[in-house]
Scaffold this motif. Structure first.
Motif, short mmCIF file in Angstrom:
data_model
loop_
_atom_site.label_atom_id
_atom_site.label_comp_id
_atom_site.label_asym_id
_atom_site.label_seq_id
_atom_site.Cartn_x
_atom_site.Cartn_y
_atom_site.Cartn_z
N ASN A 87 0.79 -1.10 -0.05
CA ASN A 87 -0.07 0.05 -0.10
C ASN A 87 0.89 1.32 0.11
N SER A 88 0.31 2.23 -0.27
CA SER A 88 0.89 3.72 -0.40
C SER A 88 2.25 3.60 -1.37
N LEU A 89 2.19 2.85 -2.30
CA LEU A 89 3.38 2.71 -2.97
C LEU A 89 3.98 4.05 -3.61
N LYS A 90 5.42 3.93 -3.55
CA LYS A 90 5.98 5.05 -3.97
C LYS A 90 6.91 4.86 -5.27
N PRO A 91 7.61 5.61 -5.92
CA PRO A 91 8.15 5.47 -7.10
C PRO A 91 9.40 4.59 -6.76
N GLU A 92 10.00 4.83 -5.51
CA GLU A 92 11.23 4.13 -5.20
C GLU A 92 10.93 2.57 -4.85
N ASP A 93 9.80 2.29 -4.77
CA ASP A 93 9.41 0.82 -4.63
C ASP A 93 9.55 0.08 -6.03
N THR A 94 9.73 0.88 -7.04
CA THR A 94 9.87 0.28 -8.40
C THR A 94 10.92 -0.89 -8.38
N ALA A 95 10.71 -2.13 -8.60
CA ALA A 95 11.56 -3.33 -8.72
C ALA A 95 11.06 -4.37 -9.48
N VAL A 96 11.85 -5.37 -9.39
CA VAL A 96 11.37 -6.80 -9.76
C VAL A 96 11.53 -7.41 -8.14
N TYR A 97 10.33 -7.98 -7.94
CA TYR A 97 10.36 -8.51 -6.66
C TYR A 97 10.03 -9.94 -6.73
N TYR A 98 10.71 -10.74 -5.78
CA TYR A 98 10.92 -11.94 -5.64
C TYR A 98 10.54 -12.62 -4.23
N CYS A 99 9.95 -13.67 -4.40
CA CYS A 99 9.96 -14.56 -2.99
C CYS A 99 10.70 -15.65 -2.92
N ALA A 100 11.09 -16.06 -1.79
CA ALA A 100 12.24 -16.94 -1.52
C ALA A 100 11.99 -17.60 -0.30
N ALA A 101 12.26 -18.97 -0.39
CA ALA A 101 11.94 -19.86 0.77
C ALA A 101 13.24 -20.26 1.31
N ARG A 102 13.21 -20.01 2.85
CA ARG A 102 14.56 -20.46 3.32
C ARG A 102 14.40 -21.80 4.14
N ASP A 103 15.03 -22.70 4.01
CA ASP A 103 14.90 -24.16 4.35
C ASP A 103 16.26 -24.57 5.15
N ARG A 104 16.32 -23.92 6.33
CA ARG A 104 17.46 -24.15 7.20
C ARG A 104 16.75 -24.49 8.75
N PRO A 105 16.71 -25.88 8.83
CA PRO A 105 16.09 -26.12 10.16
C PRO A 105 17.27 -25.75 11.18
N GLY A 106 18.48 -25.51 11.16
CA GLY A 106 19.22 -25.24 12.13
C GLY A 106 19.45 -23.87 12.61
N LEU A 107 18.85 -23.02 11.89
CA LEU A 107 18.82 -21.74 12.08
C LEU A 107 17.63 -21.18 12.89
N PRO A 108 17.94 -20.24 13.99
CA PRO A 108 16.78 -19.59 14.48
C PRO A 108 16.06 -18.97 13.63
N LEU A 109 14.68 -18.79 13.70
CA LEU A 109 13.99 -18.50 12.59
C LEU A 109 14.29 -16.85 11.95
N TRP A 110 14.57 -15.96 12.96
CA TRP A 110 14.92 -14.67 12.31
C TRP A 110 16.18 -14.25 12.13
N TYR A 111 17.10 -15.38 12.29
CA TYR A 111 18.54 -15.21 12.38
C TYR A 111 19.07 -14.76 10.81
N ASP A 112 19.57 -13.70 10.83
CA ASP A 112 20.14 -13.17 9.32
C ASP A 112 18.98 -13.36 8.30
N ILE A 113 17.84 -13.01 8.70
CA ILE A 113 16.66 -13.14 7.96
C ILE A 113 16.69 -12.26 6.83
N ASN A 114 17.52 -11.08 6.68
CA ASN A 114 17.49 -10.32 5.61
C ASN A 114 18.78 -10.61 4.61
N ASN A 115 19.23 -11.76 4.86
CA ASN A 115 20.26 -12.02 4.03
C ASN A 115 20.12 -13.14 2.95
N LEU A 116 19.99 -12.59 1.85
CA LEU A 116 19.49 -13.53 0.68
C LEU A 116 20.18 -14.84 0.63
#
Length: 129
Positions: A84-113
């Motif tokens: 919502n409230s989209l801005k021109p700077e939101d222009t991009a290609v958007y990707y979804c990605a699944a993380r399958d790392r059972p040994g990692l705490p859920l939010w550990y390094d969550i922003n690291n692709l």
């Protein structure tokens, strides 16, 4: 293996809304997360949001907090990014990605692709001023 199919992108005016979808199929993941990333021309891919694979807990980049919401439809095994409230700077290609790392705490390094294992094909979002 997990297959992810992105959809829902398009052209919208500033201040408008879009909802992206990511349909997941294949192996069931546990102790995992679904992330959303975006990449603008000439820029690195950046983290946008993430949600626990089973739904519920979410995490957002500061740049989209309060404007974007990620969710999951368990019956459809589909994830959503409501923008919502989209801005021109939101222009991009958007990707979804699944993380399958059972040994990692859920939010550990969550922003690291690099910690994500499966990627959708991406969908273009263009916000005009």
């Amino acid at each position: 293996q997990v297959q992810l199919v992105n959809s829902g992108g398009g052209l919208v005016q500033a201040g408008g809304s879009l909802r992206l979808s990511c349909a997941a199929s294949g192996r069931t993941l546990s102790s995992s997360a679904m992330g959303w990333f975006r990449q603008a021309p000439g820029k690195e891919r950046e983290f946008v949001a993430a949600i626990r694979w089973s739904g519920g807990s979410t995490y957002y980049a500061d740049s989209v907090k309060g404007r974007f919401t990620t969710s999951r439809d368990n019956a459809k095994n589909t994830f959503y990014l409501q923008m919502n409230s989209l801005k021109p700077e939101d222009t991009a290609v958007y990707y979804c990605a699944a993380r399958d790392r059972p040994g990692l705490p859920l939010w550990y390094d969550i922003n690291n692709l690099l910690t994500y294992d499966y990627w959708g094909q991406g969908t273009q979002v263009t916000v005009s001023s």
